[in-house]
Every structure is written in structure tokens, then in C-alpha cells.
Design an enzyme around this catalytic site. Structure first.
Site, PDB file in Angstrom:
ATOM      1  N   GLN A  81      41.025 -33.315  73.375  1.00  0.00           N
ATOM      2  CA  GLN A  81      40.115 -32.414  74.077  1.00  0.00           C
ATOM      3  C   GLN A  81      40.174 -30.994  73.509  1.00  0.00           C
ATOM      4  O   GLN A  81      41.138 -30.618  72.837  1.00  0.00           O
ATOM      5  CB  GLN A  81      40.494 -32.355  75.559  1.00  0.00           C
ATOM      6  CG  GLN A  81      40.229 -33.634  76.319  1.00  0.00           C
ATOM      7  CD  GLN A  81      40.558 -33.467  77.794  1.00  0.00           C
ATOM      8  OE1 GLN A  81      41.471 -34.096  78.293  1.00  0.00           O
ATOM      9  NE2 GLN A  81      39.815 -32.621  78.493  1.00  0.00           N
ATOM     10  N   HIS A  82      39.164 -30.220  73.852  1.00  0.00           N
ATOM     11  CA  HIS A  82      39.139 -28.750  73.749  1.00  0.00           C
ATOM     12  C   HIS A  82      38.971 -28.137  72.355  1.00  0.00           C
ATOM     13  O   HIS A  82      38.598 -26.974  72.256  1.00  0.00           O
ATOM     14  CB  HIS A  82      40.411 -28.100  74.334  1.00  0.00           C
ATOM     15  CG  HIS A  82      40.800 -28.577  75.682  1.00  0.00           C
ATOM     16  ND1 HIS A  82      40.016 -28.388  76.788  1.00  0.00           N
ATOM     17  CD2 HIS A  82      41.919 -29.239  76.112  1.00  0.00           C
ATOM     18  CE1 HIS A  82      40.641 -28.889  77.862  1.00  0.00           C
ATOM     19  NE2 HIS A  82      41.776 -29.425  77.469  1.00  0.00           N
ATOM     20  N   ASP A 239      40.090 -37.635  75.128  1.00  0.00           N
ATOM     21  CA  ASP A 239      41.045 -38.755  75.097  1.00  0.00           C
ATOM     22  C   ASP A 239      41.589 -39.128  76.473  1.00  0.00           C
ATOM     23  O   ASP A 239      41.816 -40.311  76.760  1.00  0.00           O
ATOM     24  CB  ASP A 239      42.167 -38.546  74.075  1.00  0.00           C
ATOM     25  CG  ASP A 239      42.919 -37.238  74.219  1.00  0.00           C
ATOM     26  OD1 ASP A 239      42.632 -36.458  75.142  1.00  0.00           O
ATOM     27  OD2 ASP A 239      43.811 -36.995  73.390  1.00  0.00           O
TER      28      ASP A 239
END
Ligand SMILES: Nc1ncnc2c1ncn2[C@@H]1O[C@H](COP(=O)(O)OP(=O)(O)O)[C@@H](O)[C@H]1O
Ligand SMILES: O=C(CO)[C@@H](O)[C@H](O)COP(=O)(O)O
Length: 481
Positions: A81-82, A239
């Protein structure tokens, strides 16, 4: 190996350390072929990876799967992520991606929180108070430190968007991963123009948010792609949201993932908004929510302590009165981005194995402190904690979680739950089924349950005491950060 009963689907997990691909029989959930290839992450002050490495790793993982990957009818990509991926006008990375565990944007996180109405505003608007992991803080960091990179950026993507776009040629994302950017409003489920304007990011640079169950595109016509032209591409997701799909969890069932990051989360039907910032109010990949807490120091930090001590990661010894806060990368839960590792209580008779156990205890304490906060009032307090991620294979991890949680712990036999969740999402776009129902049909969460043992309150209280007493030290930056 016997022939598949149904169409084949591919699920991809492009996480921090590696990319894994599974070819799965959509009827039975049987894994027909698998592959894995590593990535590198920069060390030093930041944490960066070249997105092109993720693509190369994806191609290598699929090459290892052989012909089965080319026979797949649908594919889906789950990703860390991110991460901030910045692309130029040719679709090439402007610079390496800034990853979720890069804490250099902690000052921007603090500043953005203050400038736009405080923690309560952010929690209500986006579901989360931005920590240094969130994409919006990375964009603000880039604007401040590398304005020329911002000027050259013609598209902004998350890791799973980048890989999906290389397959389809179209810029898309999904609600699960968009909810970790800090510029997606969880109330309206759309990009937040006020926040985007505040950080100077043109919404036209962002990908289209594909709805759950919608097809993101098809594999384009190109000779160098690891799939056949026309293969359906599902939305993909972050994920953690992919693992929640892969387990087919119902609301209120707690999950703990032990990988590069440690996470605790549960699916919820209530939109989260925690103004303390401990719980990130992510969306899941179906239409529900995924309140989640994440630590930066999990398997890599404990493995590093084992290496420093010259021990195998399983060589723990009980009876420690030592406290080791393993905050080698700074920390997000608790929110101490400047912290470094801290050891307290060392004596002449402390053994190396006890020190290693203290590192496991410190890492698990951070996650358990947030577990009750991610569970809403409907959650069953006696439900087994589902333990997943690479660390879940380790006995020392399993026993530490069992002793410090006081809960039964279930360890699914299926190893790659992120990739399985992506595969279930791919199966869902083929058949119209709910991906979580697909995973339940595949029985992916099956595995031994370790009975509950009495919770080790003494250790939990000792660690909490050191954390509180050492607060000024843990907030102080060290030379390398
Ligand atoms: N048998 C094992 N026992 C304990 N830890 C393990 C074991 N196998 C792998 N790991 C840990 O799992 C980590 C990788 O987990 P994974 O969930 O794949 O990470 P990520 O998804 O963040 O890339 C490694 O850092 C390693 O320390
Ligand atoms: O930042 C978070 C969750 O908010 C992390 O969980 C990342 O999504 C990285 O995951 P892994 O590579 O450790 O699986």
C-alpha cells in the site's frame, strides 16, 4: 499434475520484499503453478524502490509459472500500500517510488494534519489521520524537496496501479488502495478536491477508481507481456485488502499479518474514523471497510536482532526481564517516526536467546495494543486470531502471539494469502461471484488452531511501562534519520 477443473486465474502479490504469482484453478482453488522474485529497497534515510523492478519481478515470477500463466482467463494484482509512483509523459518513473515505510515525510504528516482542520477532520474525511506512510505526505515531501520531480510528473500511481497499467495500458486503481492515499474521501468514495488542491496535486493525474467486481481492462496487444492478449484484468487492490479477500473473512474476525510490516485488521460494516490515528480507516476491496493498524518493524527487525546476536530466528529462550523496543525503522504504531531501537533491563545473566525473545515480545506488543481498536463491538472476543504473512510460519512468532494475546491462534496452511485474494478477485470478475465467497469455497483459511493460553500480563505491562517512561528518548531523532 491433473488437469484443471475450471478456468485458470492468476493472483499477484507485489509486496515490499518480493513479487509472488500463483496460477489457480478457479473451480477448486488448487494452486497449479507458482513463482517468486525479489526486489531491493534502498537503505539509509529513506525507503525507495524502482517500480520497473516490480515489473521485472512480476515477469520473472510468471516465467517460473510456465505455460499455465498464458492460459489464464483473468489476472489481478495486489500490491504494497501507499507507495508514491510518479510517472512522466512516457509512462516512465520520474524517480524511484517512495515506499510506505519511508518516514522522511513525518514532518509533512504533522503539518498537513494541522493545516487542514486537525486529526478529527482527517479521520472523518478520509477515515485516517495521515502518518508518514500515507501517499499524500509523500507527495508533500516531494514537492518540498524535489520540485523538479513534481513538475515532471504527469501521472501519480500506487504500486498495484503501476503494474495493472502496464498490463492494460489504462490508469486504474480501486477503493481499497485509494483509501490509503490520504486524498480519497471515505464518506463520498471519491477523490477529495480540497485535500488535492491543498497539496497542489491535479486530480487529472490520478487513476480512475474501478468499482468492486468491475473489469479494469484487458491485457493489451504486445509481444513482451506475460499473458495472452485479451486476458481480463481485475481491479487489484492493496496487499492487506487482498489478504482479507484471500481469507474470505467475515466482519469482526481478527487477522494479524507478520511480514515486512506487521498489521492487525478486521472487516467491518461501519466506516471507521479514529481521531487518535492508531487505526487507519481503509476501505476493503468489496464495499465494506478494513480498520487496520500497521507497524514498520516486524519480521525484518526481529531477524536483524537474531543476526546481530548470531542466532537462528527460532533460538529464543524464556524468562526474560529485558525489554527490547525493536523500532529500527522508526515506528508508526505507536506513532514514533523518529524512534530507534531501545533496550532496557540488561543484566550479567541475560542470555542472547532471551534478548531475541524480547525483540519478538516488543514487535508483537505494538500490534496487540491496537487489536482491540480495530475490532468493533460486534466482534467475537473469543474468535481465533488468524495469523498470516511470512512470519506466521515461525514457531517463535506463533508462540509469542499466543502468549501475549491470550487468544486461540489459527495458522492457515495456505501460504500466499495476498496472491490468493488477488486470484479470488480475478475469479470474481470471470464468474460474477463475490471474491470473499470464492475464497471461502476454496477453503483458504483452513489450518491448525493453537489453543488459547493465559495472557502474559506481566510482560505486556513491563513493555508498556518502558514505552511510556522512554517517550522523550523515542521521540528524539538519531543522527541517521
Ligand atoms: N519460517 C519462517 N519463520 C519466521 N519468519 C519467516 C519464515 N519464513 C519467512 N519469514 C519471514 O517472512 C518475511 C517475509 O514475509 P512476507 O509476508 O512475504 O513479506 P512481505 O509481504 O512484506 O514482502 C521475511 O522477512 C522473513 O523474515
Ligand atoms: O503500509 C502498510 C499498511 O498500511 C503495509 O502493510 C504495506 O501494505 C506493506 O505491506 P507488506 O509488504 O509488509 O506486506
Amino acid at each position: 499434475m491433473s488437469a484443471a477443473e475450471g478456468p485458470l486465474v492468476v493472483g499477484v502479490d507485489s509486496s515490499t520484499q518480493s513479487t509472488k504469482a500463483l496460477v489457480v484453478d478457479a473451480s477448486t482453488g488448487r494452486v497449479v503453478a507458482s513463482g517468486q522474485a525479489p526486489h531491493t529497497v534502498s537503505s539509509g534515510a529513506g525507503r525507495e524502490s524502482d517500480p520497473r523492478q516490480w515489473w521485472d519481478a512480476l515477469c520473472e515470477a510468471l516465467r517460473q509459472c510456465g505455460d499455465a500463466a498464458h492460459e489464464a482467463a483473468a489476472v489481478s494484482v495486489g500490491g504494497q500500500q501507499h507507495g508514491l509512483v510518479t510517472l512522466d509523459d512516457r509512462g516512465e518513473p520520474v524517480r524511484p517510488a517512495l515506499l510506505w515505510n519511508d518516514v522522511r515525510s513525518a514532518p509533512q504528516a504533522r503539518r498537513l494534519t494541522e493545516e487542514l482542520g486537525g486529526a478529527k477532520f482527517w479521520a472523518e474525511r478520509t477515515g485516517s489521520v495521515p502518518a508518514a506512510s500515507f501517499t499524500v505526505t509523500k507527495w508533500a515531501w516531494l514537492a518540498e524537496h524535489e520540485p523538479e520531480a513534481v513538475r515532471a510528473t504527469k501521472a501519480v500511481r500506487l504500486p498495484h496501479d503501476y503494474l495493472t497499467e502496464r498490463l492494460t495500458g489504462q490508469g486504474t486503481t480501486d477503493r481499497g488502495d485509494a483509501s490509503g492515499t490520504g486524498w480519497w474521501a471515505s464518506g463520498t468514495e471519491g477523490y477529495d478536491e480540497e485535500i488535492l488542491a491543498h497539496v497542489g496535486l491535479d486530480p487529472a493525474l490520478l487513476p480512475r477508481v474501478v468499482r468492486p467486481g468491475e473489469v479494469a481492462g484487458t491485457v493489451r496487444d504486445s509481444h513482451d507481456l506475460p499473458f495472452s492478449k485479451g486476458t481480463l484484468v481485475a481491479p487489484g487492490t492493496g496487499d492487506n485488502a487482498a489478504a482479507a479477500l484471500g481469507l474470505g473473512v467475515r466482519p469482526g474476525v481478527p487477522v494479524m499479518s507478520l511480514g515486512t510490516s506487521g498489521t492487525v485488521y478486521a472487516v467491518s460494516q461501519r466506516r471507521p474514523a479514529d481521531p487518535s490515528g492508531t487505526v487507519a480507516g481503509f476501505a476493503d476491496a468489496r464495499g465494506d471497510w478494513l480498520p487496520l493498524a500497521c507497524t514498520l518493524n516486524c519480521t525484518l527487525a526481529v531477524d536483524r536482532v537474531a543476526t546481530l546476536l548470531g542466532l537462528d530466528r527460532e533460538a529464543v529462550e524464556p524468562g526474560t526481564a529485558v525489554t527490547l523496543l525493536p523500532f529500527l525503522d522508526g515506528e508508526r504504531t505507536p506513532n514514533l517516526p523518529n524512534a530507534s531501537g531501545l533496550l532496557h533491563g540488561l543484566r550479567h545473566d541475560t542470555t542472547a536467546g532471551q534478548l531475541l525473545q524480547a525483540a519478538y515480545d516488543g514487535a508483537v506488543h505494538s500490534l496487540l495494543g491496537a487489536l482491540d481498536l480495530v475490532l468493533d463491538e460486534d466482534a467475537d472476543p473469543s474468535a481465533p486470531l488468524l495469523l498470516i504473512g511470512g512470519g506466521a510460519r515461525g514457531t517463535a512468532w506463533q508462540q509469542t502471539v499466543r502468549r501475549l494475546s491470550g487468544r486461540p491462534v489459527q495458522v492457515p496452511e495456505a501460504k500466499e494469502l495476498v496472491a490468493l485474494g488477488a486470484a479470488a478477485q480475478a475469479a470474481g470478475v470471470l464468474t460474477g461471484e463475490d471474491p470473499a465467497a470464492v475464497a471461502r469455497r476454496w477453503n483458504t483459511a483452513a489450518g491448525p488452531v493453537l489453543d488459547a493460553v493465559e495472557r502474559d500480563e506481566e510482560t505486556l505491562a513491563r513493555i508498556a511501562g518502558v514505552l511510556s517512561d522512554a517517550a522523550p528518548l523515542l521521540e528524539r531523532p538519531t543522527d541517521t534519520h
